[in-house]
Design a protein around this motif. Structure first.
Motif, mmCIF file in Angstrom:
data_model
loop_
_atom_site.group_PDB
_atom_site.id
_atom_site.type_symbol
_atom_site.label_atom_id
_atom_site.label_comp_id
_atom_site.label_asym_id
_atom_site.label_seq_id
_atom_site.Cartn_x
_atom_site.Cartn_y
_atom_site.Cartn_z
ATOM 1 N N LEU A 1 64.304 13.691 -19.490
ATOM 2 C CA LEU A 1 63.824 14.934 -18.886
ATOM 3 C C LEU A 1 62.732 15.576 -19.747
ATOM 4 N N ALA A 2 62.921 15.499 -21.068
ATOM 5 C CA ALA A 2 61.924 16.063 -21.980
ATOM 6 C C ALA A 2 60.597 15.326 -21.862
ATOM 7 N N GLU A 3 60.666 14.001 -21.770
ATOM 8 C CA GLU A 3 59.438 13.211 -21.648
ATOM 9 C C GLU A 3 58.735 13.476 -20.321
ATOM 10 N N THR A 4 59.515 13.694 -19.263
ATOM 11 C CA THR A 4 58.922 14.059 -17.967
ATOM 12 C C THR A 4 58.212 15.403 -18.061
ATOM 13 N N ALA A 5 58.853 16.371 -18.721
ATOM 14 C CA ALA A 5 58.239 17.695 -18.915
ATOM 15 C C ALA A 5 56.967 17.575 -19.755
ATOM 16 N N TYR A 6 57.004 16.720 -20.772
ATOM 17 C CA TYR A 6 55.842 16.521 -21.641
ATOM 18 C C TYR A 6 54.669 15.940 -20.867
ATOM 19 N N ARG A 7 54.939 14.933 -20.048
ATOM 20 C CA ARG A 7 53.871 14.316 -19.253
ATOM 21 C C ARG A 7 53.286 15.306 -18.248
ATOM 22 N N GLY A 8 54.140 16.211 -17.751
ATOM 23 C CA GLY A 8 53.676 17.220 -16.810
ATOM 24 C C GLY A 8 53.131 18.474 -17.479
ATOM 25 N N LYS B 1 57.449 24.725 -21.734
ATOM 26 C CA LYS B 1 58.671 25.535 -21.750
ATOM 27 C C LYS B 1 59.867 24.665 -21.391
ATOM 28 N N GLY B 2 59.707 23.823 -20.360
ATOM 29 C CA GLY B 2 60.775 22.899 -20.002
ATOM 30 C C GLY B 2 61.056 21.911 -21.119
ATOM 31 N N LEU B 3 59.993 21.429 -21.754
ATOM 32 C CA LEU B 3 60.145 20.505 -22.877
ATOM 33 C C LEU B 3 60.993 21.129 -23.978
ATOM 34 N N LYS B 4 60.707 22.379 -24.301
ATOM 35 C CA LYS B 4 61.461 23.066 -25.353
ATOM 36 C C LYS B 4 62.941 23.198 -24.993
ATOM 37 N N LYS B 5 63.229 23.513 -23.730
ATOM 38 C CA LYS B 5 64.622 23.659 -23.292
ATOM 39 C C LYS B 5 65.395 22.358 -23.469
ATOM 40 N N TYR B 6 64.815 21.251 -23.001
ATOM 41 C CA TYR B 6 65.499 19.969 -23.070
ATOM 42 C C TYR B 6 65.659 19.491 -24.514
ATOM 43 N N ILE B 7 64.636 19.731 -25.325
ATOM 44 C CA ILE B 7 64.707 19.300 -26.725
ATOM 45 C C ILE B 7 65.748 20.111 -27.491
ATOM 46 N N ASP B 8 65.817 21.402 -27.217
ATOM 47 C CA ASP B 8 66.838 22.228 -27.886
ATOM 48 C C ASP B 8 68.240 21.738 -27.547
ATOM 49 N N LEU B 9 68.451 21.361 -26.282
ATOM 50 C CA LEU B 9 69.757 20.817 -25.882
ATOM 51 C C LEU B 9 70.009 19.468 -26.549
ATOM 52 N N ALA B 10 68.984 18.641 -26.598
ATOM 53 C CA ALA B 10 69.137 17.309 -27.198
ATOM 54 C C ALA B 10 69.428 17.411 -28.694
ATOM 55 N N LEU B 11 68.801 18.364 -29.366
ATOM 56 C CA LEU B 11 69.033 18.527 -30.806
ATOM 57 C C LEU B 11 70.453 18.988 -31.112
ATOM 58 N N GLU B 12 71.097 19.630 -30.138
ATOM 59 C CA GLU B 12 72.508 19.987 -30.326
ATOM 60 C C GLU B 12 73.379 18.737 -30.380
ATOM 61 N N LEU B 13 72.898 17.659 -29.757
ATOM 62 C CA LEU B 13 73.654 16.402 -29.734
ATOM 63 C C LEU B 13 73.267 15.483 -30.891
ATOM 64 N N ASN B 14 72.009 15.565 -31.313
ATOM 65 C CA ASN B 14 71.549 14.708 -32.417
ATOM 66 C C ASN B 14 70.445 15.432 -33.188
ATOM 67 N N VAL B 15 70.830 16.053 -34.283
ATOM 68 C CA VAL B 15 69.876 16.861 -35.051
ATOM 69 C C VAL B 15 69.039 15.998 -35.997
ATOM 70 N N GLN B 16 69.390 14.708 -36.134
ATOM 71 C CA GLN B 16 68.683 13.834 -37.068
ATOM 72 C C GLN B 16 67.774 12.835 -36.349
ATOM 73 N N ASN B 17 67.235 13.243 -35.221
ATOM 74 C CA ASN B 17 66.346 12.385 -34.443
ATOM 75 C C ASN B 17 64.902 12.812 -34.702
ATOM 76 N N SER B 18 64.133 11.946 -35.324
ATOM 77 C CA SER B 18 62.753 12.267 -35.706
ATOM 78 C C SER B 18 61.887 12.608 -34.506
ATOM 79 N N LYS B 19 62.012 11.840 -33.425
ATOM 80 C CA LYS B 19 61.186 12.047 -32.236
ATOM 81 C C LYS B 19 61.463 13.403 -31.595
#
Length: 275
Positions: free
Chosen positions: A53-60, A64-82
């Motif tokens: 979902l984050a990559e879809t938001a990025y391409r579009g 703001k959508g990108l930030k929302k999805y990334i914040d949720l994803a970081l709650e699941l994996n805070v050690q992901n460089s990408k």
């Protein structure tokens, strides 16, 4: 009723008396039946879905959508460089027109590099984010009313310049030399900086200072810089010379008037003493 979205893993709420609701993050239609399914979705699947979902938001270019999805994803994996790279990018796109807010971008960049397997490549990717933000800020300031020659620009322009200088100085010289993409972006930034000088020149001393920053930014050879300055910088200097020539007679006249006023005051004072 609080439920879990099976698509992105976000929490949602079905109001009393309602049978369905829509996920605020991904737009999935949800019902009470979604709850059990959502709870059964594995952590890895949630993360993969959020990244997609984050990559879809990025391409579009939906930052703001990108930030929302990334914040949720970081709650699941805070050690992901990408994820931290995406986080820095999303934050950068939202502070183009905001001053003195770039320190958080650097923190995201440091985490992206820290958790990366290929730290050199991750560092270069972050450099591109810093340069892109600097260019965006220059283009934003260029929309403001033009500064007249010999006048100083307002404090807002100066604050943005400080942010831009801080951003490009985070890019190591070695990275510019070794990475073609970074070098090309720095050349573009230096050209935007020259246009900025044309737009907000100010005093002659300020123009010299801004040109010194251009020399610091540009990765071109000295001969190539001279060619670019012929197109931009020398035109600015010539305009300043003409402006200063126009000011010289005015300054001379003002000096004469002040001298005459002082002489008249002295004669008045002596006249009072003697008579």
């Amino acid at each position: 009723m609080n439920i879990i979205c099976p698509n992105c893993g976000a929490s949602a709420n079905i109001e009393k008396g309602q049978n369905t609701c829509e996920c605020l993050y991904c737009g999935t239609k949800l019902s009470p039946d979604s709850h059990a399914y959502g709870q059964s979705v594995s952590k890895n699947n949630n993360l993969s879905s959020l990244i997609e979902l984050a990559e879809t938001a990025y391409r579009g270019k939906d930052y703001k959508g990108l930030k929302k999805y990334i914040d949720l994803a970081l709650e699941l994996n805070v050690q992901n460089s990408k994820l931290w790279w995406y986080k820095a990018l999303a934050e950068a796109k939202q502070i183009i027109n905001v001053r003195n807010r770039i320190s958080w971008i650097f923190e995201c960049g440091e985490k992206s590099i820290e958790y990366a397997e290929d730290k050199e490549s991750a560092a270069a990717d972050m450099c591109l984010v810093y340069i892109e933000l600097a260019i965006d800020k220059l283009n934003f300031v260029r929309q403001w009313p033009q500064t007249d020659f010999l006048d100083e620009p307002d404090s807002d322009v100066l604050d943005y310049e400080k942010d831009i200088i801080t951003l490009y100085r985070k890019v190591p010289k070695e990275t510019i030399r070794s990475n073609t993409n970074v070098k090309e972006k720095m050349i573009l930034l230096s050209q935007c900086w020259l246009r900025h000088i044309n737009r907000h020149p100010g005093s002659m001393a300020r123009v010299r200072y801004l040109k010194s920053i251009y020399n610091e930014i540009s990765p071109l050879s000295e001969s190539e810089k001279k060619e670019e300055l012929k197109l931009f910088g020398e035109e600015i200097l010539e305009s300043h010379r003409e402006s200063e020539k126009d000011q010289e007679p005015k300054n001379s006249c003002l000096g004469c008037v002040m001298l005459i006023s002082v002489i008249i005051a002295i004669f008045g004072w002596l006249n009072t003493l003697l008579f």
